[in-house]
Design a protein around this motif. Structure first.
Motif: not given
Length: 152
Positions: A38, A40, A94, A96, A135, A142
């Protein structure tokens, strides 16, 4: 297709591949598959933080997802795999977000659109886009990836 030339043509400068923030490898090769951990969203060296549906707008989320995609490509380059990409197989996004935010797929399009822009048809992929309450480092988005690579 020469990916370095394509990036130049698109005016894209890749960030420095990020070092892991915990106990894992940024990329693992198994056979002819690269698994990218993953990534960022760093924009101008600053982590994009916050939640979609609160302080982060849809457009900011899409830009953050694009930044994750740039970092995925940077990891492939750092591993010497950029010109060996055969297919972006799957992305896991993903986001948030607040409980009432439901546009996670639109957010992760920031990564998906970039993959097609850079790799053409080899950038078309399967994907998931899920909302999560938080996250690492309070990142807004991510994205991880599975990429098929050509033999050396």
């Amino acid at each position: 297709m020469n990916i370095e030339a394509r990036l130049t043509e698109l005016g894209i400068t890749l960030p420095q591949a990020a070092a892991p923030v915990a106990s894992y490898q940024p990329i693992v090769i198994a056979g002819e598959t690269a698994y990218i951990s993953g990534q960022l969203p760093f924009v101008d060296g600053k982590l994009v933080t916050g939640k979609l549906g609160a302080a982060v707008t849809l457009e900011q989320g899409q830009q953050a997802a694009r930044a994750c995609g740039l970092m995925i490509i940077a990891q492939l380059k750092a591993a010497g795999l950029l010109e060996r990409v055969a297919q972006v197989v799957k992305l896991g996004g993903f986001v948030a977000s607040t409980p009432d935010f439901s546009d996670q797929p639109k957010v992760v399009n920031g990564t998906s659109d970039l993959m097609f822009e850079v790799f053409g048809d080899a950038g078309l992929h399967a994907r998931s886009a899920v909302g999560v309450p938080v996250l690492p480092l309070d990142a807004a988005v991510e994205v991880d990836a599975i990429v098929a690579i050509r033999p050396a």
